[in-house]
Write a protein that holds these residues in place. Structure first.
Motif, mmCIF file in Angstrom:
data_model
loop_
_atom_site.group_PDB
_atom_site.id
_atom_site.type_symbol
_atom_site.label_atom_id
_atom_site.label_comp_id
_atom_site.label_asym_id
_atom_site.label_seq_id
_atom_site.Cartn_x
_atom_site.Cartn_y
_atom_site.Cartn_z
ATOM 1 N N MET A 1 3.977 3.971 -1.492
ATOM 2 C CA MET A 1 4.401 5.313 -1.084
ATOM 3 C C MET A 1 5.658 5.721 -1.836
ATOM 4 O O MET A 1 6.513 4.895 -2.142
ATOM 5 N N GLU A 187 4.767 17.795 -4.710
ATOM 6 C CA GLU A 187 3.776 16.892 -5.305
ATOM 7 C C GLU A 187 4.073 16.657 -6.782
ATOM 8 O O GLU A 187 3.962 15.532 -7.284
ATOM 9 N N TYR A 223 3.104 13.499 4.876
ATOM 10 C CA TYR A 223 1.899 12.660 4.988
ATOM 11 C C TYR A 223 1.561 11.995 3.659
ATOM 12 O O TYR A 223 0.978 10.918 3.623
ATOM 13 N N GLN A 224 1.970 12.628 2.568
ATOM 14 C CA GLN A 224 1.708 12.057 1.245
ATOM 15 C C GLN A 224 2.751 11.021 0.830
ATOM 16 O O GLN A 224 2.704 10.491 -0.286
#
Length: 350
Positions: A1, A187, A223-224
């Protein structure tokens, strides 16, 4: 992560990045020069669960006030700087644990260098902040308007400028009021940097609309695996920002602790004032240091089944209700004593 591998940054006595817990931030809306009002608001925010606080520093008087404010609070204090590089230096000299600047709006490279040198001397982190509303003209022209790509390139330009000055004690924030643009920008950025990211949907709106936009945007980003600190920006009492941030983190299993209240949406079977009851329960449980789930159900028919995943719950009926534990009915309770009964159970919880 991503957040497990970001650079660890020390802010006062707190650490962010490198897999450390995601910390909740807010910003005061008092005049920073008013020490009494600002410190009082920060103490309210601390009680609600705020872990890092930011104050605007538009004047020398505000910078000087930081020294006294810091004596009265217990969480790291971040100075928010716009336009005047001298305020950044003054804030650090008066004890700011971190500063937030946009190097693009405080002047030329010499002024940015002056800020960086002071931060370097005191080992104070710099949060490089870029908002969609402050994107430079050449990025607007390059990308034909405000875009996620332009926001990211602008932020990285500022980061590289400070790195070239020999400093890497940095945090990055890129914000937009456009939820989808903000998600895309994060992102893109997460793949291009190791610095911890402060995440938020800026100018998200009032408590109602702002909560929806923030939950959506922050939820998808977090969440990513992206994000090391967060702020839910709301037009209202900043305490509401803390409540919302805690709920978002808890819903994503990124934080435990505190009572989670679940309640049914009401229907034609409801025979009690469930809306009022649920609101009273939610308010009542705020100060309990319990890590449990409490259900508030509107009907005795489906209440036990719907509340079976909760640790404890109450369900209303016609003149009476039920006390429920782990989906099992414990006893019947007069309707007017439902709230009182739940409180007694929580007071004796072990």
């Amino acid at each position: 992560m991503y957040r497990d591998n970001t650079k660890v940054i020390q802010i006062g006595d707190r650490r962010i990045g490198g897999g450390n817990p995601i910390l909740i931030q807010s910003m005061t809306n008092t005049r920073t020069e008013d020490v009494e009002a600002t410190a009082a608001q920060i103490l309210r925010l601390e009680a609600a669960g705020c872990e890092i606080i930011r104050c605007t520093v538009p004047t020398v008087e505000a910078a000087r006030a930081l020294k006294e404010i810091k004596k009265r609070i217990h969480i790291p204090l971040v100075a928010d700087i716009h336009f005047d590089y001298r305020m950044a230096i003054a804030a650090m000299e008066n004890g700011a644990d971190k500063i937030r600047i946009n190097p693009g709006n405080i002047g030329g490279a010499d002024r940015v260098r002056a800020v960086v040198e002071t931060a370097k001397e005191r080992n104070i982190p710099i949060r490089v902040g870029v908002n969609s509303g402050s994107l430079e003209k050449h990025f607007l022209e390059k990308y034909d308007g405000v875009t996620a790509e332009g926001i990211v390139e602008s932020a990285l330009d500022k980061v590289h400028m400070i790195e070239d000055m020999g400093y890497d004690n940095l945090v990055i924030s890129i914000k937009s009021s456009d939820v989808m643009m903000c998600i895309k920008a994060h992102e893109l950025l997460a793949d291009k940097t190791v610095y911890p990211l402060h995440v938020g949907i800026t100018e998200s709106g009032t408590v109602q609309s702002g909560n929806i936009k923030s939950a959506l945007g922050l939820g998808i980003i977090l969440y990513q695996g992206i994000g090391d600190t967060i702020r839910v920006s709301l037009t209202g009492d900043p305490v509401e920002e803390i409540k919302s941030a805690k709920l978002i983190l808890r819903a994503l299993d990124l934080r435990s602790g505190g009572i989670e209240v679940v309640s049914c949406p009401t229907c034609g079977r409801t025979r009690i004032d469930l809306i009022s009851l649920a609101a009273k329960v939610e308010k009542m449980v705020e100060d309990y240091p319990l890590d449990i789930k409490v259900a508030v159900m509107g009907c005795a028919v489906n209440g036990p089944g719907e509340a079976k995943e909760a640790d404890i719950g109450i369900a209303g009926g016609d003149g009476e209700g039920l006390l429920i534990k782990k989906g099992e009915i414990v006893r019947k309770v007069p309707e007017e004593r439902l709230l009182e009964t739940l409180k007694q159970e929580l007071d004796n919880w072990n």
